[in-house]
Write a protein that holds these residues in place. Structure first.
Motif, short mmCIF file in Angstrom:
data_model
loop_
_atom_site.label_atom_id
_atom_site.label_comp_id
_atom_site.label_asym_id
_atom_site.label_seq_id
_atom_site.Cartn_x
_atom_site.Cartn_y
_atom_site.Cartn_z
N GLY A 1 -1.85 5.93 -13.96
CA GLY A 1 -2.19 4.83 -12.91
C GLY A 1 -1.16 4.72 -11.88
N PHE A 2 -1.47 4.61 -10.62
CA PHE A 2 -0.52 4.49 -9.68
C PHE A 2 -0.79 3.42 -8.82
CE2 PHE A 2 -1.55 8.64 -11.16
CZ PHE A 2 -0.26 9.30 -11.65
N LYS A 3 0.30 3.09 -7.99
CA LYS A 3 0.03 1.96 -6.90
C LYS A 3 0.54 2.62 -5.63
CE LYS A 3 4.88 -0.12 -6.82
NZ LYS A 3 5.57 -0.50 -8.01
N VAL A 4 -0.24 2.11 -4.83
CA VAL A 4 -0.52 2.61 -3.25
C VAL A 4 0.21 1.36 -2.56
CG1 VAL A 4 -1.59 3.39 -1.44
CG2 VAL A 4 -2.64 3.52 -3.66
N THR A 5 1.34 1.83 -1.80
CA THR A 5 2.07 0.77 -1.22
C THR A 5 2.28 1.27 0.30
OG1 THR A 5 4.24 1.74 -1.76
CG2 THR A 5 3.35 -0.08 -2.86
N ILE A 6 2.55 0.38 1.27
CA ILE A 6 2.67 0.92 2.93
C ILE A 6 3.57 0.17 3.13
CG2 ILE A 6 0.81 -1.07 3.08
CD1 ILE A 6 0.24 0.56 6.00
N ARG A 7 4.81 0.63 3.36
CA ARG A 7 6.17 0.13 3.71
C ARG A 7 6.59 -0.99 2.78
NH1 ARG A 7 3.30 0.00 9.05
NH2 ARG A 7 3.84 1.66 9.85
N GLU A 8 6.33 -0.66 1.50
CA GLU A 8 6.81 -1.65 0.42
C GLU A 8 5.68 -2.56 0.31
OE1 GLU A 8 11.23 -1.74 0.82
OE2 GLU A 8 10.59 0.52 0.63
N THR A 9 4.77 -2.72 1.05
CA THR A 9 3.86 -3.80 0.68
C THR A 9 2.58 -3.29 -0.13
OG1 THR A 9 4.06 -4.51 2.86
CG2 THR A 9 2.24 -5.52 1.76
N PRO A 10 2.36 -3.83 -1.30
CA PRO A 10 1.06 -3.21 -2.11
C PRO A 10 -0.09 -3.24 -1.51
CG PRO A 10 2.39 -5.13 -3.11
CD PRO A 10 2.70 -5.03 -1.75
N LEU A 11 -0.73 -1.99 -1.31
CA LEU A 11 -1.94 -1.97 -0.77
C LEU A 11 -3.08 -1.66 -1.71
CD1 LEU A 11 -3.25 -1.57 2.29
CD2 LEU A 11 -2.88 0.85 1.95
N GLY A 12 -2.65 -1.24 -2.88
CA GLY A 12 -4.11 -0.90 -4.02
C GLY A 12 -3.33 -0.06 -5.10
#
Ligand SMILES: [Zn+2]
Lengths: 794, 338
Positions: A646-657
């Motif tokens: 499982g992995f998390k997707v972040t965009i500039r440290e904001t969780p995205l999914g």
């Protein structure tokens, strides 16, 4: 609403057959959705008179009749108890075909040595009613002996079924439909005149009406008829009811139904003998009150139900259904005929809470004409006198303290024309409105009087609709003028969604659209307390989905079961969650991409392989690149993914999914045994980060120098870290850094892997020398060596 | 360091060998020859790469020879390739399928929705959206469905609690937009709606709707007819004819239901149109004054029209889909057809 075609002819002259009439009525908004014959066709039945009648020797149940068709005589045998000399009856001749036995014809039969040349028919034999008590008795004055009965009785009638919208209460009657027909042909309808023969005894001496619920029952009128006889109705009445889809019962019930169908005013006939005192008291239901209705069910009455009582006990639920106890029975002699007006929303509330439906309630809740009660009462009273033979007391008792006055509306013809886009003259509008019995006083502003049977009309646009439909929607021009220039903005999210869909589809994913109603017991994740539907269709569609995984796995399972072995799908849809406040809700748009089964590309020259993490990661990377957003993928242990996958997707440290392989236990709950790779992204956040325009980066003006780099490192070192170190060390000189080989196994020592990078070095402002590139390359080699223990591979 | 003479002779041998081999090779073998003699790892290429290590004079001589050799071999291979006479058969099995390029498919509902939106967008309608979980007020009351009115029976509703429900149409968006904006208003509200109706081939508990609204001074019923005729001929084709039947919706007056001439039989009657020659596609009408009152628009100044259509319905008609459940089953064999 069902109406017999011939019934309409009683009130209006119709120049068209049923099909054409149906089309014309549909065009003015009185939609006909079916035409069906009232009676089944029969042939070979004539009008005959019984001129001889003897009981058959040895068979007291049978009689030998001599019947005449006016010219010749025949002998027939009958078992009917009412056979007697002088009766005019239907005679089915040998060869006749009857609805009761459509596959055979009537023949000559022998009964104890007597040849019966055909037989005399009951109504049931002819398919005209359920009555099989005896021979059908025909009207000797109206019918000619020897004539064909089907034609003589004009049985080739059809039933028109109307699909009425709830606003057109006025069309829930034959009068109402006839009025529409009248508007089409340009004539007013002929309502039957009522001439009552009354006794000298006044009704109000015997009947007092008290209303203790004036809001629920603004009008209550009644009449009393004494010493009538309950029996089957005359055939003319039965055929009218049949043509409106109703089953005849007995004369008292049939008359109230007939007049309700004719006028739209529901009536009720009570057994007056069951009333304790000469009183009707209308009141709201008492708390905890219950009542047995005439369908033999005991019902708990909701508060606010309008009850009809005899001053003591209840006798009917006003406007909805009568009571069993006061119901007209074959023994009833004295009748109370009720014609009242009940308040529409009160009827609807009670009916819904009682979970009942009746023809009467259906009409009251749509709105009956409060001023039509007396005509209907008198019309029914006249028929009671005629068909039950009773004695009608003089005058009606009519408790109507606040008569409803017709509404008057101003009509501005010019404004109506502008509203409709027409150019009708004022006289044309007046004619159209008059044709459906609106009163019009012409003028600059015409004053229109709205008949009280049209509760749906209360303002000028309502009049405009009457004008438009009677004039014909087809005749209103089609205006192709583009009205007004207005800037059109597409919703940014809608536009981005479209773009994103194209991107994702371009990568081979097919869009799915799933039901947002799901089974709350089958959830992929515990994403908060589910939002439940209070009145679901079924338990498996009783909650709003809190995530997209369940829908996805359902689709995957469906397709795997059908041997679709390569599944690449996505959904852009909402998930629903409860908010912090007691009844606040959140709808969040999410995007899910998922892969399962065989990767595409396998075929005659490529071996098959299953989808894996890198297929999904590649898609996510491509999407991010297309939207110009920097995504980070880092390990994250979270449902519904396998702990290590499982992995998390972040965009500039904001969780995205989240991204990963869905937990096999969860997959199994949805019947999926294969690996499922999925990524879920917050759609709105994705859009928010992808809005800005892409800026042009000048193309390189100077050539690059290319160097390959192969190193051996420990297995557990993430190659991403190496790439980061390469860029950090090489700085701006590293133009591209791609991995072109990854290998483990001999001769690489176990526990290690070999990775090869192709590097391009470039200087922005000048041609890079070999020397400079070599120096940068050497620095990178030593950085990898010191930071990761990497050894150059020879 | 190899000397120039050796290299020159190597080049000559190479060329001779190539010519010999070429003349004896079949088409499949010839493919291999080409890369063997001219490819990256060919001896010829090695010589060309080695040129930089030679002294200037020799580099020119050998370079010239090497390039000439390469040109001649290239010409040989290409001439043979392009010469019809020399090709006995296609050098590969052209009947084998091509390598697949995976292509995703937009759901047919999205495609239909996009197409409808694009048509109205071209006529000046802009897209507006609203929540699916609505209040009684926006879904019914503000749209002139009074409490305890039989009109509420027209739309079987899923309730979440006393106040909240799943919207039965996208008409609440009308109200939300008009509350926040003065006329002129010209919007299109697409979205998911819910009806508590038994699921069968013709009806599903979820479906998609597009609703349009135009409010301005002097908007007429004739304008409504104009926009709908324009839409139908764009979407269904110019041969289609429209029929406007009077109908009833609480939030419009006058109201109409609009049919198109049957797409299959062109009005003669068939099983698709139940032998009526017409197919119902949408409902429409002039905005009811009670709706304007709810959003505080002056009915003496403004008038407007609204229309609404089911996306599933028109997609089914256009594409001959006979079961609405197919849209929500998401069978890839179905989705990949569009
Ligand atoms: Zn057709």
């Amino acid at each position: 609403m069902k109406v017999g075609y011939r019934w309409l002819l009683d009130y209006v002259t119709v120049p068209w057959g049923p099909e054409e009439l149906a089309d014309r009525l549909t065009a003015i908004g009185t939609a006909v959705d079916g035409i069906a014959p009232v009676f089944e066709r029969f042939e070979g039945v004539i009008v005959a008179r019984i001129i001889g009648c003897e009981t058959m020797p040895n068979r007291p149940d049978l009689r030998i009749l001599t019947v005449s068709d006016g010219a010749s005589q025949r002998t027939v045998v009958t078992g009917a108890p009412n056979a007697q000399i002088g009766l005019v009856v239907p005679l089915a001749l040998p060869g006749a075909r009857l609805p009761s036995s459509p596959d055979s014809t009537v023949g000559v039969r022998a009964f104890g040595g007597i040849q019966s040349e055909g037989f005399c028919c009951s109504e049931r034999d002819l398919g005209l009613s359920e009555d099989h008590s005896g021979l059908m008795e025909l009207d000797s004055e109206k019918l000619t002996l020897g004539r064909d009965l089907w034609e003589s009785l004009e049985l080739d009638d059809v039933t028109l079924s109307f699909e009425l919208t709830p606003n057109r209460a006025d069309c829930l009657s034959v009068f109402g439909i006839a009025r529409e027909v009248g508007a089409l042909v340009g004539s007013r309808i002929r309502r039957p005149d009522v001439h009552l023969v009354e006794s000298a005894d006044p009704t109000d001496k015997h009947l007092k009406v008290q209303i203790d619920d004036a809001e629920g029952c603004p009008r209550y009128a009644g009449r009393i008829l004494r010493r009538g006889r309950v029996r089957p109705s005359a055939f003319w009445l039965k055929r009218r009811l049949r043509s409106a889809g109703q089953r005849p019962i007995n004369n008292a019930v049939d008359i109230t139904n007939f007049v309700m169908l004719e006028t739209g005013q529901p009536l009720h006939a009570f057994d007056w003998g069951k009333f304790q005192s000469g009183q009707v008291l209308v009141r709201p239901s008492a708390p905890e009150e219950s009542f047995v209705t005439l369908d033999d069910k005991e019902r708990r009455l909701p508060a606010g139900t309008i009850m009809i009582t005899d001053g003591g006990k209840p006798v009917a639920i006003g406007g909805i259904m009568g009571g069993q106890e006061s119901e007209v029975s074959p023994e009833t002699q004295d009748f109370l005929i009720e014609s009242a007006y009940f308040q529409p929303s009160r009827i609807r509330q009670s009916r819904k809470r009682l979970e009942m439906a009746s023809e009467s309630a259906m009409r009251f809740e749509r709105g009956v004409d409060p001023n039509g009660a007396l005509y209907a009462l008198d019309r029914a009273a006249g028929l009671f006198v005629q068909l039950t033979g009773g004695e009608l007391l003089a005058g009606a008792v009519d408790n109507y303290p606040a008569p409803v006055a017709p509404l008057r509306i101003e009509l501005d013809a010019e404004r109506v024309n502008r509203f409709l886009g027409t150019s009708l003259s004022t006289p044309t509008m007046v004619d159209l409105l008059s044709s459906v019995e609106f009163g019009v006083v012409p003028g600059k502003l015409a004053i229109v009087t709205v008949p009280t049977f049209r509760p749906d009309v209360s303002r000028e646009p309502d009049l405009a609709e009457e004008i438009a439909r009677l004039h014909g929607y087809e005749k209103i021009p089609i205006n192709r003028r583009a009205a007004g220039v207005m800037p059109t903005h597409r919703l940014a999210t809608a536009l981005r969604e479209l773009r994103m869909r194209e991107l994702i589809e371009g990568m081979g994913f097919t869009q799915i659209v799933c039901n947002s109603l799901v089974d709350p017991s089958q959830r992929a994740t515990e994403s908060g307390e589910p939002i439940m539907v209070r009145n679901p269709l079924s338990t498996d569609l009783s909650a709003l989905r809190g995530d997209l995984y369940g829908s996805l796995l359902t689709v995957v399972s469906h397709n795997l079961n059908r041997r679709v072995d390569s599944i690449a799908v996505y959904e852009s849809g909402a998930v629903y969650r409860k908010g912090d406040q007691p009844s606040s809700f959140h709808e969040q748009r999410q995007l899910i991409l998922a892969l399962c089964g065989q990767a595409p590309g396998s075929g005659w020259d490529q071996p098959a392989r299953p989808y894996d993490y890198f297929d999904l990661r590649g898609a996510v990377t491509a999407l991010a690149a297309a939207l110009a957003i920097p995504l980070e993928i880092t390990p994250h242990d979270g449902a519904p993914f396998c702990p290590s996958e499982g992995f998390k997707v972040t965009i500039r440290e904001t969780p995205l999914g989240q991204l990963g392989r869905i937990d096999p236990d969860i997959c199994r709950r949805f019947g999926v045994k294969e690996k499922v790779w999925a990524v879920v992204l917050d759609f709105e956040l994705l859009c928010a980060h992808s809005g800005s325009a892409k800026l042009y980066v000048p193309l390189p003006r100077f050539p690059a120098l290319y160097r390959d780099l192969a190193v051996v490192i420990a297995d557990q070192v993430p190659i991403g870290d190496l790439q980061r170190a390469i860029r950090a060390t090489g700085g701006a000189l590293v133009d591209t850094c791609t991995i072109f080989d990854l290998y483990s196994g001999a001769p690489i020592p176990s526990g290690s892997k070999s990775v090869a990078f192709a590097l391009a070095y470039r200087h922005e402002d000048r041609t890079l020398t070999d020397d400079e590139a070599d120096r940068a390359h050497a620095a990178i080699v030593s950085a990898l060596s010191s930071q990761f223990g990497a050894r150059l591979r020879e | 360091m190899p000397n120039a003479e050796d290299i020159a002779s190597e080049l000559r041998d190479l060329e001779a060998l190539a010519q010999r081999e070429w003349s004896g090779a079949n088409p499949a073998e010839r493919l291999g020859l080409k890369s063997r003699y001219l490819g990256k790892k060919s001896p010829l290429n090695a010589i060309l790469r080695g040129l930089k290590d030679l002294p200037d004079a020799e580099r020119r001589t050998i370079g010239g020879l090497a390039n000439e050799t390469r040109d001649r071999l290239t010409a040989l291979f290409e001439a043979a390739e392009s010469s019809r006479a020399s090709v006995a058969a296609t050098p590969y099995d052209y009947t084998l399928p091509g390598r697949p390029h995976p292509r995703g498919h937009g759901h047919i509902l999205s495609q239909t929705m996009d197409e409808v939106i694009a048509i109205f967008y071209g006529m000046g309608f802009e897209v507006a959206e609203g929540p699916e979980i609505e209040t009684d007020y926006y879904n019914f009351a503000a749209l002139n469905f009074p409490p305890d009115h039989p009109a509420r029976d027209m739309q079987d509703t899923f309730f979440l609690n006393d106040e909240h429900l799943l919207r039965t149409h996208t008409s609440p968006v009308q109200i939300r937009v008009m509350e926040s904006q003065r006329p002129p208003v010209r919007i299109l509200a697409p979205g998911r709606v819910y009806r508590n109706e038994a699921i069968n081939a013709r009806s599903y508990c979820v479906f998609h709707q597009v609703e349009g609204l135009y409010v301005d001074s002097d908007v007429s019923f004739a304008d409504l007819k104009g926009v709908l005729v324009a839409f139908a001929s764009e979407y269904f084709g110019p041969l289609v004819t429209l029929r406007f039947r009077p109908s009833f919706f609480p939030f419009t007056e006058p109201s109409t239901e609009v049919d198109i001439s049957c797409l299959l039989c062109r009005g003669r009657g068939c099983s698709l149109c139940k032998h009526e020659g017409w197919l119902e596609i949408l409902g429409a009408g002039m905005v009811h004054p009670a709706v304007f009152a709810a959003v505080d628009y002056d009915v003496n100044v403004f008038s407007g029209y609204a229309f609404g259509m089911g996306i599933e319905r028109i997609a089914m008609l256009k594409h001959g889909i006979d079961d609405i459940r197919l849209f929500y089953e998401n069978d890839l064999r179905f989705l990949r057809q569009f």
